[in-house]
Design an enzyme around this catalytic site. Sequence first.
Site, PDB file in Angstrom:
ATOM      1  N   PHE A  56      10.312   0.223  13.856  1.00 22.89           N
ATOM      2  CA  PHE A  56       9.086   0.786  13.270  1.00 22.89           C
ATOM      3  C   PHE A  56       9.445   1.826  12.213  1.00 22.89           C
ATOM      4  O   PHE A  56       9.670   2.992  12.514  1.00 22.89           O
ATOM      5  CB  PHE A  56       8.259   1.407  14.401  1.00 22.89           C
ATOM      6  CG  PHE A  56       6.848   1.742  13.995  1.00 22.89           C
ATOM      7  CD1 PHE A  56       5.874   0.762  13.932  1.00 22.89           C
ATOM      8  CD2 PHE A  56       6.492   3.046  13.683  1.00 22.89           C
ATOM      9  CE1 PHE A  56       4.567   1.065  13.562  1.00 22.89           C
ATOM     10  CE2 PHE A  56       5.195   3.359  13.308  1.00 22.89           C
ATOM     11  CZ  PHE A  56       4.230   2.373  13.252  1.00 22.89           C
ATOM     12  N   PHE A 105       0.864  -1.184   0.000  1.00 24.33           N
ATOM     13  CA  PHE A 105       0.000   0.000   0.000  1.00 24.33           C
ATOM     14  C   PHE A 105       0.904   1.238   0.000  1.00 24.33           C
ATOM     15  O   PHE A 105       1.796   1.346   0.828  1.00 24.33           O
ATOM     16  CB  PHE A 105      -0.873  -0.020   1.264  1.00 24.33           C
ATOM     17  CG  PHE A 105      -2.176   0.716   1.128  1.00 24.33           C
ATOM     18  CD1 PHE A 105      -3.372   0.034   0.937  1.00 24.33           C
ATOM     19  CD2 PHE A 105      -2.210   2.103   1.206  1.00 24.33           C
ATOM     20  CE1 PHE A 105      -4.578   0.714   0.822  1.00 24.33           C
ATOM     21  CE2 PHE A 105      -3.413   2.791   1.103  1.00 24.33           C
ATOM     22  CZ  PHE A 105      -4.600   2.096   0.906  1.00 24.33           C
ATOM     23  N   THR A 135       3.642   2.990   4.814  1.00 26.02           N
ATOM     24  CA  THR A 135       3.203   4.384   4.808  1.00 26.02           C
ATOM     25  C   THR A 135       1.701   4.420   5.030  1.00 26.02           C
ATOM     26  O   THR A 135       0.942   3.847   4.236  1.00 26.02           O
ATOM     27  CB  THR A 135       3.523   5.044   3.444  1.00 26.02           C
ATOM     28  OG1 THR A 135       4.916   4.861   3.173  1.00 26.02           O
ATOM     29  CG2 THR A 135       3.212   6.526   3.464  1.00 26.02           C
ATOM     30  N   ARG A 176       9.721  12.383   3.618  1.00 26.72           N
ATOM     31  CA  ARG A 176      10.391  11.519   4.606  1.00 26.72           C
ATOM     32  C   ARG A 176      10.859  10.197   3.996  1.00 26.72           C
ATOM     33  O   ARG A 176      11.222   9.273   4.713  1.00 26.72           O
ATOM     34  CB  ARG A 176       9.436  11.277   5.782  1.00 26.72           C
ATOM     35  CG  ARG A 176       9.297  12.514   6.665  1.00 26.72           C
ATOM     36  CD  ARG A 176       8.035  12.534   7.506  1.00 26.72           C
ATOM     37  NE  ARG A 176       7.963  13.760   8.296  1.00 26.72           N
ATOM     38  CZ  ARG A 176       7.599  14.967   7.812  1.00 26.72           C
ATOM     39  NH1 ARG A 176       7.281  15.100   6.535  1.00 26.72           N
ATOM     40  NH2 ARG A 176       7.572  16.030   8.607  1.00 26.72           N
ATOM     41  N   GLU A 230      -1.206  -5.706   7.852  1.00 27.32           N
ATOM     42  CA  GLU A 230      -0.732  -7.099   7.772  1.00 27.32           C
ATOM     43  C   GLU A 230       0.683  -7.267   8.343  1.00 27.32           C
ATOM     44  O   GLU A 230       1.157  -8.387   8.513  1.00 27.32           O
ATOM     45  CB  GLU A 230      -0.733  -7.572   6.303  1.00 27.32           C
ATOM     46  CG  GLU A 230      -2.092  -7.971   5.761  1.00 27.32           C
ATOM     47  CD  GLU A 230      -3.077  -6.820   5.589  1.00 27.32           C
ATOM     48  OE1 GLU A 230      -2.652  -5.745   5.151  1.00 27.32           O
ATOM     49  OE2 GLU A 230      -4.271  -6.987   5.930  1.00 27.32           O
ATOM     50  N   THR A 282     -11.600   9.564   6.391  1.00 28.33           N
ATOM     51  CA  THR A 282     -12.317   8.798   7.429  1.00 28.33           C
ATOM     52  C   THR A 282     -11.331   8.440   8.547  1.00 28.33           C
ATOM     53  O   THR A 282     -10.115   8.613   8.387  1.00 28.33           O
ATOM     54  CB  THR A 282     -12.867   7.487   6.817  1.00 28.33           C
ATOM     55  OG1 THR A 282     -11.729   6.679   6.490  1.00 28.33           O
ATOM     56  CG2 THR A 282     -13.696   7.744   5.586  1.00 28.33           C
ATOM     57  N   ILE A 291      -1.299   7.010   5.305  1.00 28.64           N
ATOM     58  CA  ILE A 291      -1.603   8.424   5.024  1.00 28.64           C
ATOM     59  C   ILE A 291      -3.054   8.709   5.414  1.00 28.64           C
ATOM     60  O   ILE A 291      -3.963   7.940   5.069  1.00 28.64           O
ATOM     61  CB  ILE A 291      -1.367   8.758   3.534  1.00 28.64           C
ATOM     62  CG1 ILE A 291       0.097   8.461   3.167  1.00 28.64           C
ATOM     63  CG2 ILE A 291      -1.690  10.233   3.259  1.00 28.64           C
ATOM     64  CD1 ILE A 291       0.435   8.663   1.706  1.00 28.64           C
ATOM     65  N   HIS A 348     -10.240   5.704   9.356  1.00 24.75           N
ATOM     66  CA  HIS A 348      -9.519   4.477   9.011  1.00 24.75           C
ATOM     67  C   HIS A 348      -8.033   4.566   9.390  1.00 24.75           C
ATOM     68  O   HIS A 348      -7.463   3.648   9.971  1.00 24.75           O
ATOM     69  CB  HIS A 348      -9.658   4.280   7.499  1.00 24.75           C
ATOM     70  CG  HIS A 348      -9.383   2.891   7.050  1.00 24.75           C
ATOM     71  ND1 HIS A 348     -10.095   1.816   7.493  1.00 24.75           N
ATOM     72  CD2 HIS A 348      -8.463   2.395   6.182  1.00 24.75           C
ATOM     73  CE1 HIS A 348      -9.629   0.717   6.925  1.00 24.75           C
ATOM     74  NE2 HIS A 348      -8.638   1.048   6.129  1.00 24.75           N
TER      75      HIS A 348
END
Length: 158
Positions: free
Chosen positions: A114, A22, A81, A128, A59, A87, A83, A89
């Site tokens: 992380f 993603f 990432t 970044r 995941e 919503t 973003i 989410h």
Amino acid sequence: MKKIKVSFDSPNSKIAIIVSRFNEFINKSLLNGSIDILKRIGKILDNNITIIWVPGAFEIPLITQILANSKKYNAIIALGTIIKGETPHFKYISNSTISSISNVILKTEIPIIFGILTTDNIEQAINRSGIKLGNKGSEAALNALEMINIINNIKNNI
Ligand code: INI
């Protein structure tokens, strides 16, 4: 007084990198940053770097747990990432991902770094991932090398 000396090279270490598809174009830059540091600073051999792609940040924790439990890796780097959208989410995925990864770290005592960007917009993420504000993937790799050395040092000194 005993001091734990920190170094970064770790030629015999095995590292796994879990990277999310993603927002793949950003994550590819994070991945390149990680690999560059592992090889150049850590002197890690190509064969000792395992890269695993997963669908999204959500995941990542399960795969980190499976890899950490295998005890085959000295450190695991999580790259992705998340973003902010319109919503909530974003909030659910980022909170769940970070807290699940933290649980795996403490349960398995394997350093999991992380390297997941959580940003308000795509520009912050791009900045970044190697453009204006460094590369979170490179930072994550450096942190992984440092943690491996700290843990090895502690084990050899107690
Ligand atoms: N996954 C990400 O890695 N980043 C995001 O920004 C994101 N957003 O915004 O939805 C995202 N969603 C997918 C999620 O990680 C899972 O792959 C999906 O829900 C299937 O479990």
